[in-house]
Design a protein around this motif. Sequence first.
Motif, PDB file in Angstrom:
ATOM      1  N   SER B  71     -57.336 -68.470 -31.434  1.00 20.18           N
ATOM      2  CA  SER B  71     -57.518 -69.539 -30.441  1.00 20.18           C
ATOM      3  C   SER B  71     -56.653 -69.156 -29.243  1.00 20.18           C
ATOM      4  O   SER B  71     -55.441 -68.986 -29.363  1.00 20.18           O
ATOM      5  N   LEU B  72     -57.298 -69.016 -28.113  1.00 22.01           N
ATOM      6  CA  LEU B  72     -56.633 -68.438 -26.944  1.00 22.01           C
ATOM      7  C   LEU B  72     -56.645 -69.426 -25.784  1.00 22.01           C
ATOM      8  O   LEU B  72     -57.680 -70.026 -25.479  1.00 22.01           O
ATOM      9  N   SER B  73     -55.483 -69.622 -25.179  1.00 23.61           N
ATOM     10  CA  SER B  73     -55.396 -70.393 -23.935  1.00 23.61           C
ATOM     11  C   SER B  73     -54.957 -69.441 -22.832  1.00 23.61           C
ATOM     12  O   SER B  73     -53.883 -68.847 -22.916  1.00 23.61           O
ATOM     13  N   LEU B  74     -55.804 -69.320 -21.855  1.00 21.39           N
ATOM     14  CA  LEU B  74     -55.584 -68.348 -20.790  1.00 21.39           C
ATOM     15  C   LEU B  74     -55.474 -69.104 -19.468  1.00 21.39           C
ATOM     16  O   LEU B  74     -56.258 -70.014 -19.206  1.00 21.39           O
ATOM     17  N   THR B  75     -54.472 -68.771 -18.690  1.00 23.30           N
ATOM     18  CA  THR B  75     -54.335 -69.385 -17.364  1.00 23.30           C
ATOM     19  C   THR B  75     -54.326 -68.272 -16.326  1.00 23.30           C
ATOM     20  O   THR B  75     -53.433 -67.436 -16.314  1.00 23.30           O
ATOM     21  N   ILE B  76     -55.330 -68.291 -15.509  1.00 22.59           N
ATOM     22  CA  ILE B  76     -55.462 -67.240 -14.495  1.00 22.59           C
ATOM     23  C   ILE B  76     -55.156 -67.841 -13.141  1.00 22.59           C
ATOM     24  O   ILE B  76     -55.708 -68.883 -12.780  1.00 22.59           O
ATOM     25  N   SER B  77     -54.270 -67.218 -12.409  1.00 20.44           N
ATOM     26  CA  SER B  77     -53.959 -67.731 -11.073  1.00 20.44           C
ATOM     27  C   SER B  77     -54.172 -66.626 -10.050  1.00 20.44           C
ATOM     28  O   SER B  77     -53.904 -65.454 -10.322  1.00 20.44           O
TER      29      SER B  77
END
Lengths: 215, 267
Positions: B71-77
Amino acid sequence: MDMLDSRSLRYSDCFMQKFAMPGTVRYRLTTPAGACLPIEEEGAYTIEVATGAGRPEGEGRQHNVLVGRKDGRLVADPPQLRIEAGDAVLWHAPDAAIIGWSVQGEGDGGAFSSAALRREAVYTHAFGTPGEYKWVDANEGRVSGTVIVRMLDSRDAEQCRKWLAALEEGAMVEIDGDTVKPEALEIVAGQTVFWAVHKAGGITITDARLAGGEN
Amino acid sequence: MPDIIAAADETAGTSLVQTAIAAFPIPPQAGSGSLGPFNAAWSATASVSVGTVDFRPPNIIRLANCTLNYSLSLTISFDLSNILPDFCLPQVCVRIPFIGRVCVPPVRICVNWPTITIPVSHSGPVNFTADFALNPNLSGGFWNIDLIIVGTPFLQLGPAATAILAAIGVAAALALSIIPFIGPFLAGAVLAITAAIGIAALTGLLGQIITPFISGMTFTLYKQPQLFEVLPAAPPDAAVLITLDSLAASVRSTDENELVIEVDFTP
């Protein structure tokens, strides 16, 4: 969704006031929190309105005032103006960081305010995001209307071309007393709407959500 | 001749391994890395379920058809100004009846594209097969039979990367849609973002995130105190304790492959 409110101007807004009477007008730049305070000599800006050169009605000149921020205070550039009766002054702040300002003034022709549009005043708003915007008068609630802002399909080159052309066309809403024409308006995102107030009892042009009304 | 010889066939071994691996939850991972021209921060959790167990002499246990559920939480900025053109609204003029022709000032609104953050969540399975070496050891007064992964198994991350890239596109469209004046640039911006990231970069990042869950993976198959009580005290007799002097584990090939544990002890 963006918000429109003549009481609290932003970079996407302009306020314009026509000055028909000769004399000295003093005004200040403030926020809605300072609306009830008197206009004191210190910190007030002036507009000298000379007797008109006999230009016909509806042929006034436009003078622009840039609203900025210096040392934490809202400042007007130029700080003093000389105009002729029948001319109009437009205030705008292109800096997106300057939010929530208003213009309040008084002169021989009476008081004026972007937070209470009375006579021969204009509020403009450029709509940046699509949606249906119901606007109301947050002061008296006697006028209202709707602006529907359409999105375009940016993958369609023809729509893009039409959109760029549409950006140069303003849309206008005229308010005279309790009469609003047109009550509903449809534009595309990026277009500017001009609310031209002929005569009113001190109204605002305010997003209904900000005024506690329905969207 | 050892004092005790215990043997387990692959059926029993599967049960042993499944029990052991379930008892060792995989710690969550977090970090950051580059994703094409953008920065990405991530956190991930994972669990492993074992398919079948294959004993391979002399000391390998192959876990086949394993599933890593992550389960992956990715935050791209990223700074939108890197992918969107500078844009100013043109001057707009109308004729106001009581004033005349009025215009908003030219370049009154030039859009300063902001830096936006796109959150993306994705869960999915990755199948793999891995060999584990038996490693009996005495540690802190306990005999352990650890299984230590050999090498790094190949993970097929392409399908997951494709799904995540699609999710990034959807999330980007949502995040961008609330930015004023972006409307005409929206579709192009989403395309620019997903194209700039690309499947290859995403697969690479996914590998960075997922592989550590498996590489170096170690879990304990069996654990026993070196000194333990086999009979409780029953006055006047004292408790009977035994000490495990040695413990060995291997895979032996007889009529079928078996996991064999040999123990020497002294009372």
